[in-house]
Design a protein around this motif. Sequence first.
Motif, PDB file in Angstrom:
ATOM      1  N   MET A  70       0.626  -1.241   0.075  1.00  0.00           N
ATOM      2  CA  MET A  70       0.006  -0.052  -0.074  1.00  0.00           C
ATOM      3  C   MET A  70       0.949   1.331  -0.064  1.00  0.00           C
ATOM      4  O   MET A  70       0.554   2.141  -0.814  1.00  0.00           O
ATOM      5  CB  MET A  70      -0.818   0.020   1.163  1.00  0.00           C
ATOM      6  N   ARG A  71       2.067   1.233   0.861  1.00  0.00           N
ATOM      7  CA  ARG A  71       2.825   2.406   0.853  1.00  0.00           C
ATOM      8  C   ARG A  71       3.606   2.612  -0.390  1.00  0.00           C
ATOM      9  O   ARG A  71       3.817   3.644  -0.937  1.00  0.00           O
ATOM     10  CB  ARG A  71       3.770   2.157   2.026  1.00  0.00           C
ATOM     11  N   ALA A  72       3.778   1.637  -0.983  1.00  0.00           N
ATOM     12  CA  ALA A  72       4.607   1.755  -2.350  1.00  0.00           C
ATOM     13  C   ALA A  72       4.150   1.877  -3.689  1.00  0.00           C
ATOM     14  O   ALA A  72       4.479   2.288  -4.671  1.00  0.00           O
ATOM     15  CB  ALA A  72       5.555   0.447  -2.529  1.00  0.00           C
ATOM     16  N   GLN A  73       2.581   2.255  -3.395  1.00  0.00           N
ATOM     17  CA  GLN A  73       1.778   2.672  -4.557  1.00  0.00           C
ATOM     18  C   GLN A  73       2.101   4.050  -4.855  1.00  0.00           C
ATOM     19  O   GLN A  73       1.942   4.288  -6.240  1.00  0.00           O
ATOM     20  CB  GLN A  73       0.413   2.371  -4.319  1.00  0.00           C
ATOM     21  N   ARG A  74       2.638   4.827  -4.028  1.00  0.00           N
ATOM     22  CA  ARG A  74       2.964   6.274  -4.304  1.00  0.00           C
ATOM     23  C   ARG A  74       4.438   6.214  -4.302  1.00  0.00           C
ATOM     24  O   ARG A  74       5.265   5.587  -3.648  1.00  0.00           O
ATOM     25  CB  ARG A  74       2.586   7.226  -3.167  1.00  0.00           C
ATOM     26  N   ALA A  75       5.016   6.863  -5.580  1.00  0.00           N
ATOM     27  CA  ALA A  75       6.458   6.839  -6.054  1.00  0.00           C
ATOM     28  C   ALA A  75       7.228   7.747  -4.990  1.00  0.00           C
ATOM     29  O   ALA A  75       6.674   8.842  -4.405  1.00  0.00           O
ATOM     30  CB  ALA A  75       6.466   7.446  -7.341  1.00  0.00           C
ATOM     31  N   LEU A  76       8.347   7.322  -4.583  1.00  0.00           N
ATOM     32  CA  LEU A  76       9.303   8.261  -3.903  1.00  0.00           C
ATOM     33  C   LEU A  76       9.835   9.062  -4.964  1.00  0.00           C
ATOM     34  O   LEU A  76      10.274   9.151  -5.883  1.00  0.00           O
ATOM     35  CB  LEU A  76      10.751   7.319  -3.293  1.00  0.00           C
ATOM     36  N   LEU A  77       9.947  10.388  -4.388  1.00  0.00           N
ATOM     37  CA  LEU A  77      10.312  11.720  -5.228  1.00  0.00           C
ATOM     38  C   LEU A  77      11.498  12.451  -4.803  1.00  0.00           C
ATOM     39  O   LEU A  77      11.501  12.500  -3.691  1.00  0.00           O
ATOM     40  CB  LEU A  77       9.248  12.534  -5.536  1.00  0.00           C
ATOM     41  N   VAL A  78      12.396  13.145  -5.524  1.00  0.00           N
ATOM     42  CA  VAL A  78      13.100  13.903  -5.069  1.00  0.00           C
ATOM     43  C   VAL A  78      12.770  15.400  -5.623  1.00  0.00           C
ATOM     44  O   VAL A  78      12.853  15.679  -6.690  1.00  0.00           O
ATOM     45  CB  VAL A  78      14.652  13.693  -5.651  1.00  0.00           C
ATOM     46  N   ASN A  79      12.620  16.076  -4.472  1.00  0.00           N
ATOM     47  CA  ASN A  79      12.198  17.598  -4.840  1.00  0.00           C
ATOM     48  C   ASN A  79      13.375  18.588  -4.718  1.00  0.00           C
ATOM     49  O   ASN A  79      14.029  18.214  -3.632  1.00  0.00           O
ATOM     50  CB  ASN A  79      11.141  17.997  -4.149  1.00  0.00           C
ATOM     51  N   ALA A  80      13.512  19.319  -5.482  1.00  0.00           N
ATOM     52  CA  ALA A  80      14.552  20.408  -5.489  1.00  0.00           C
ATOM     53  C   ALA A  80      13.853  21.551  -4.974  1.00  0.00           C
ATOM     54  O   ALA A  80      13.329  22.482  -5.665  1.00  0.00           O
ATOM     55  CB  ALA A  80      14.886  20.689  -6.878  1.00  0.00           C
ATOM     56  N   GLY A  81      14.017  21.894  -3.615  1.00  0.00           N
ATOM     57  CA  GLY A  81      13.665  22.953  -3.113  1.00  0.00           C
ATOM     58  C   GLY A  81      12.086  22.875  -2.926  1.00  0.00           C
ATOM     59  O   GLY A  81      11.701  24.176  -2.661  1.00  0.00           O
ATOM     60  N   GLY A  82      11.451  21.903  -2.984  1.00  0.00           N
ATOM     61  CA  GLY A  82       9.965  21.894  -3.117  1.00  0.00           C
ATOM     62  C   GLY A  82       9.247  22.507  -4.145  1.00  0.00           C
ATOM     63  O   GLY A  82       8.041  22.596  -4.594  1.00  0.00           O
ATOM     64  N   VAL A  83      10.150  22.964  -5.387  1.00  0.00           N
ATOM     65  CA  VAL A  83       9.773  23.397  -6.529  1.00  0.00           C
ATOM     66  C   VAL A  83       9.410  22.616  -7.547  1.00  0.00           C
ATOM     67  O   VAL A  83       8.420  22.733  -8.329  1.00  0.00           O
ATOM     68  CB  VAL A  83      10.620  24.499  -6.931  1.00  0.00           C
TER      69      VAL A  83
END
Length: 111
Positions: A70-83
């Motif tokens: 269930m948790r892995a259904q959303r991808a892990l993301l790398v956000n640059a400064g939240g932008v």
Amino acid sequence: MTLFKITITTEPIELTTLIFYLICVFLELLMYCYPGDLLINKSLLVAEAAAPGHWWGDLRSRRALILCAMRAQRALLVNAGGVFRASLPTAAAVVRTAYSYFAVLQQKMDD
């Protein structure tokens, strides 16, 4: 701006320096965006790896696998400064935008 300077430069040393600088800028962009894209793709595969098959283990193991899927259904993301998200489509958008600015400058220079 570097690409525009390359098109108007006449000195070979400056031209070589600008070309290497442009290559370094593209490599730096890809250095952050490519691993971010790999992380997104691999994190989506975790749910597929946890879901198939028969869960013959005990109840505790089944619950852990279900929660993991269930948790892995959303991808892990790398956000640059939240932008913005560091991924290959983002890198492509940056290159497209930079080329658009270059085309505008080139057109103004021709006029």
